[in-house]
Enzyme design. Structure first.
Site, mmCIF file in Angstrom:
data_model
loop_
_atom_site.group_PDB
_atom_site.id
_atom_site.type_symbol
_atom_site.label_atom_id
_atom_site.label_comp_id
_atom_site.label_asym_id
_atom_site.label_seq_id
_atom_site.Cartn_x
_atom_site.Cartn_y
_atom_site.Cartn_z
ATOM 1 N N HIS A 75 20.319 3.970 20.091
ATOM 2 C CA HIS A 75 19.849 4.912 19.072
ATOM 3 C C HIS A 75 18.621 4.435 18.312
ATOM 4 O O HIS A 75 18.005 5.211 17.583
ATOM 5 C CB HIS A 75 20.974 5.203 18.078
ATOM 6 C CG HIS A 75 22.255 5.601 18.728
ATOM 7 N ND1 HIS A 75 23.266 4.702 18.992
ATOM 8 C CD2 HIS A 75 22.672 6.797 19.214
ATOM 9 C CE1 HIS A 75 24.260 5.321 19.597
ATOM 10 N NE2 HIS A 75 23.930 6.591 19.750
ATOM 11 N N GLY A 106 19.199 9.998 -1.131
ATOM 12 C CA GLY A 106 19.467 11.357 -0.684
ATOM 13 C C GLY A 106 19.574 12.350 -1.820
ATOM 14 O O GLY A 106 19.266 12.054 -2.972
ATOM 15 N N MET A 162 27.175 13.710 1.628
ATOM 16 C CA MET A 162 27.896 13.695 2.904
ATOM 17 C C MET A 162 27.814 12.379 3.685
ATOM 18 O O MET A 162 28.222 12.330 4.838
ATOM 19 C CB MET A 162 27.384 14.831 3.799
ATOM 20 C CG MET A 162 27.551 16.213 3.197
ATOM 21 S SD MET A 162 27.086 17.557 4.326
ATOM 22 C CE MET A 162 28.461 17.511 5.478
ATOM 23 N N ASP A 212 20.817 20.448 -6.769
ATOM 24 C CA ASP A 212 21.444 21.731 -7.104
ATOM 25 C C ASP A 212 22.722 21.490 -7.888
ATOM 26 O O ASP A 212 23.271 20.385 -7.920
ATOM 27 C CB ASP A 212 21.730 22.551 -5.846
ATOM 28 C CG ASP A 212 22.665 21.824 -4.897
ATOM 29 O OD1 ASP A 212 23.882 22.077 -4.964
ATOM 30 O OD2 ASP A 212 22.181 21.012 -4.088
#
Length: 236
Positions: free
Chosen positions: A7, A92, A183, A207
């Site tokens: 990866h 994030g 997440m 948000d």
């Protein structure tokens, strides 16, 4: 396992000891182009862009981690275990679950509760509590104070679901004092714990699900730099 991995296309030594990890690989590209010097791209496999450069003389890498715990679980595992990375700082976005956490605030995730089954692989005789590395947490708090950035420290939720069939689920997490929902952090913290490495998750509130407030695309780009600068300052 030999490097490159399935990866990550880098060779051993091409990735710094500290990796900043946004979910979006284009955000990794933004950080590399706007904050780092002498940048070299080390990964493009699956378009999960990764770069190494210097920030104020410190060697730092930045790489996308993808969306969800399975994705960041793969990349952080390979970085910790195959590339000799010591510190991963996730940067994030999150949705606020607290009246006290506003749009553009930075959340420093001390702990990451989760509805995921990620910890089952360890066959533990109980429930594991994924937490950040204290040294990174304390350093992030100090940098936020020095820069007058509104930062809140506490427990977050790492959710496996973005669209949840149980419409009361967030209310239950709110009752336990959860500050925000994202997440990825819980898997990152578990991988760090198993590898005896360091991890931290910094989140910008984009948000507020409880009020319907959200940042525009332009606001998001301008607001995320506070979180990026904290992460770069504490990289070592």
């Amino acid at each position: 396992m030999q490097t490159p991995t399935p990866h990550i296309g880098a060779k051993l030594g091409e990735i710094a000891k500290t990796v900043l990890m946004p979910g979006d690989p284009l955000r990794a590209k933004f950080i590399a182009e706007n904050f780092l010097e002498d940048v070299v791209q080390f990964n493009s496999v699956r378009n999960m862009l990764g770069y190494t450069g210097t920030y104020k003389g410190k060697r730092v890498s930045v790489m996308g981690g993808g969306m969800g715990m399975p994705s960041i679980g793969i990349y952080s595992y390979e970085l910790f275990n195959f590339y000799d990375v010591d510190n991963i700082i996730r940067i994030g976005t999150a949705g606020s679950l607290s009246e006290d956490v506003k749009l553009r605030d930075v959340v420093i995730a001390l702990g990451a509760s989760t509805n995921s089954n990620y910890a089952s692989q360890y066959c533990l005789p109980g429930t594991f509590a994924p937490i950040a590395s204290f040294d990174l947490v304390s350093s992030a708090v100090e940098v936020a104070k020095e820069r007058d950035i509104n930062a809140v420290v506490g427990n977050i939720l790492s959710s496996d679901t973005f669209y949840c069939a149980d419409k009361t689920a967030l209310d239950k997490w709110i009752s336990m004092g959860i500050l925000a929902v994202e997440m990825e952090a819980a898997a990152l913290y578990m991988n760090a714990a198993e590898a005896k490495k360091n991890a931290l998750c910094l989140l910008t509130i984009s948000d507020r699900p409880l009020t319907g407030e959200s940042l525009s695309a332009e606001d998001r780009q301008l607001s995320f730099t506070d979180m990026m600068e904290i992460a770069l300052e504490i990289a070592k």
